[in-house]
Every structure is written in structure tokens, then in C-alpha cells.
Design a protein around this motif. Structure first.
Motif, PDB file in Angstrom:
ATOM      1  N   THR A 215       0.829  -1.210   0.000  1.00  0.00           N
ATOM      2  CA  THR A 215       0.000   0.000   0.000  1.00  0.00           C
ATOM      3  C   THR A 215       0.864   1.261   0.000  1.00  0.00           C
ATOM      4  O   THR A 215       0.514   2.251  -0.644  1.00  0.00           O
ATOM      5  N   GLU A 216       2.005   1.215   0.691  1.00  0.00           N
ATOM      6  CA  GLU A 216       2.908   2.383   0.664  1.00  0.00           C
ATOM      7  C   GLU A 216       3.473   2.580  -0.743  1.00  0.00           C
ATOM      8  O   GLU A 216       3.586   3.706  -1.231  1.00  0.00           O
ATOM      9  N   PHE A 217       3.783   1.478  -1.393  1.00  0.00           N
ATOM     10  CA  PHE A 217       4.267   1.556  -2.785  1.00  0.00           C
ATOM     11  C   PHE A 217       3.196   2.159  -3.698  1.00  0.00           C
ATOM     12  O   PHE A 217       3.476   3.063  -4.493  1.00  0.00           O
ATOM     13  N   MET A 218       1.960   1.689  -3.557  1.00  0.00           N
ATOM     14  CA  MET A 218       0.887   2.162  -4.445  1.00  0.00           C
ATOM     15  C   MET A 218       0.564   3.641  -4.227  1.00  0.00           C
ATOM     16  O   MET A 218       0.003   4.298  -5.115  1.00  0.00           O
ATOM     17  N   ALA A 219       0.922   4.150  -3.028  1.00  0.00           N
ATOM     18  CA  ALA A 219       0.657   5.561  -2.715  1.00  0.00           C
ATOM     19  C   ALA A 219       1.931   6.404  -2.842  1.00  0.00           C
ATOM     20  O   ALA A 219       1.952   7.565  -2.430  1.00  0.00           O
ATOM     21  N   SER A 220       2.987   5.840  -3.430  1.00  0.00           N
ATOM     22  CA  SER A 220       4.277   6.543  -3.451  1.00  0.00           C
ATOM     23  C   SER A 220       4.438   7.473  -4.647  1.00  0.00           C
ATOM     24  O   SER A 220       5.184   8.440  -4.583  1.00  0.00           O
ATOM     25  N   GLU A 221       3.765   7.160  -5.742  1.00  0.00           N
ATOM     26  CA  GLU A 221       3.894   7.945  -6.970  1.00  0.00           C
ATOM     27  C   GLU A 221       2.610   7.736  -7.774  1.00  0.00           C
ATOM     28  O   GLU A 221       1.804   6.862  -7.449  1.00  0.00           O
ATOM     29  N   PRO A 222       2.397   8.514  -8.839  1.00  0.00           N
ATOM     30  CA  PRO A 222       1.131   8.356  -9.582  1.00  0.00           C
ATOM     31  C   PRO A 222       0.926   6.948 -10.149  1.00  0.00           C
ATOM     32  O   PRO A 222       1.882   6.228 -10.440  1.00  0.00           O
ATOM     33  N   VAL A 223      -0.350   6.615 -10.309  1.00  0.00           N
ATOM     34  CA  VAL A 223      -0.740   5.383 -11.001  1.00  0.00           C
ATOM     35  C   VAL A 223      -1.690   5.780 -12.131  1.00  0.00           C
ATOM     36  O   VAL A 223      -2.249   6.874 -12.118  1.00  0.00           O
ATOM     37  N   VAL A 224      -1.858   4.882 -13.091  1.00  0.00           N
ATOM     38  CA  VAL A 224      -2.869   5.090 -14.128  1.00  0.00           C
ATOM     39  C   VAL A 224      -3.916   3.995 -13.935  1.00  0.00           C
ATOM     40  O   VAL A 224      -3.591   2.803 -14.008  1.00  0.00           O
ATOM     41  N   VAL A 225      -5.139   4.429 -13.621  1.00  0.00           N
ATOM     42  CA  VAL A 225      -6.227   3.450 -13.476  1.00  0.00           C
ATOM     43  C   VAL A 225      -7.010   3.452 -14.783  1.00  0.00           C
ATOM     44  O   VAL A 225      -7.200   4.503 -15.407  1.00  0.00           O
TER      45      VAL A 225
END
Ligand code: CMP
Length: 163
Positions: free
Chosen positions: A87-97
Motif C-alpha cells: 500500500t505504501e508503494f501504491m501511494a508513493s507515486e502516480p498510477v494510471v487506473v
């Protein structure tokens, strides 16, 4: 007798058509291009893989998840030892959903992504080509119709899905 056999064959043909129709159903699935991939500017290359496989991107946005949003999305894994790291990784930088649409889109997307651990992924898959590790594995994809519906609704309103 001959007519009966013909009807039987015809019945079999219809059943086969129905099975085929079920397998060919148009589905939608939720995909996330993860921070390790957005950081390395791989969005276009990953999208090309989806499109080459016949998946259509019917919705897409680049967002920065808060830790709480990532925790909610991955709630099903909350008791796993990697939950914090994930979860920290997923909130660390932008994602494209994004929402991918196509025949058997859920299974097809999982095929295109490859195994969760890139060490086990087949040649030509996204994770084989781009993933760095089991955690930084470049993409997420829904695993079943129910989770696809829930995950799509987590990020998108109906108005944002343009098929
Ligand atoms: P994903 O398809 O997004 O679903 C859950 C994620 O947990 C998975 O991809 C992996 O990135 C991550 N994951 C699974 N196992 C591990 C692990 N051992 N260490 C870190 N992350 C993991």
C-alpha cells in the motif's frame, strides 16, 4: 431415425453456440499501471500490449492514491505480511487506473500481464518485460467478474466509461 439424429446434432450445435457465446462475452476489467511503471514512463508501452491483445481502453486516468485509498483498494490483503509495503508503494507515486473492455477481458488481461512474480511470467507478457519484482510488478488486473465490477466502481462513475 435420421431426422432424430439430425435434431440431436442440431441440438448439440446450439449448445456449442451457447457455450461459445458465453465464453466470448464482452467484459470489462480494472487495470492499474503501478508506480514503478509510471515512474519509468512505460504507460504507452503497456497500453500498446493491451491494444495489441484486442483490449480496448474505455476509461483511463492518472491519479495519486492516498495511503488510505490504497489500503481500502487492497483491503482483501490486509492480513498479508506484504500489505504495508504494497500500500505504501501504491501511494508513493502516480498510477494510471483504467478500464479494459473486450471478449473475455478479465482472463485476457491476466494473460497479457503474466504471473504476479515476474520470475514466473511468460515471455512477451508485461510483467516479464517490465516488472522489477513481485511487489513492483508494473500492473494490477481484476481476477474475477465480481471483483472487476467492484474495482471499476471504486475508481470510475458510469459516465466515465466510454465504450
Ligand atoms: P496485484 O495483482 O496488484 O495484487 C496484490 C499485489 O500484492 C500483487 O499484485 C503484488 O504486487 C503484491 N504482492 C504479492 N506478493 C507479494 C510479496 N511477497 N511482496 C510484496 N508484494 C507482494
Amino acid at each position: 431415425m435420421v431426422a432424430g439424429a439430425g435434431n440431436y446434432r442440431c441440438g448439440q450445435g446450439l449448445a456449442a453456440e451457447r457455450i461459445k457465446a458465453r465464453h466470448m462475452a464482452i467484459e470489462r476489467t480494472l487495470s492499474i499501471i503501478k508506480p514503478d511503471a509510471t515512474r519509468r514512463n512505460l504507460t504507452g508501452k503497456i497500453n500498446a500490449k493491451f491494444e495489441e491483445a484486442g483490449l480496448r481502453i474505455v476509461a483511463q486516468k492518472r491519479i495519486f492514491l492516498s495511503l488510505a485509498q490504497a489500503q481500502k483498494f487492497y483491503e482483501v490483503h490486509k492480513d498479508r505480511p506484504f500489505f504495508g509495503e504494497l500500500t505504501e508503494f501504491m501511494a508513493s507515486e502516480p498510477v494510471v487506473v483504467q478500464v479494459l473492455e473486450g471478449e473475455g477481458a478479465i482472463a485476457k488481461n491476466r494473460e497479457v500481464m503474466g504471473a504476479t512474480n515476474p520470475a514466473n511470467a511468460d515471455d512477451g507478457t508485461i510483467r516479464k518485460e517490465f516488472a522489477l519484482s513481485v511487489g513492483e510488478n508494473s500492473v494490477h488486473g481484476s481476477d474475477a467478474p465480481e471483483t472487476a465490477a467492484e474495482e471499476i466502481a471504486y475508481f470510475f462513475s458510469g459516465l466515465e466509461l466510454v465504450g
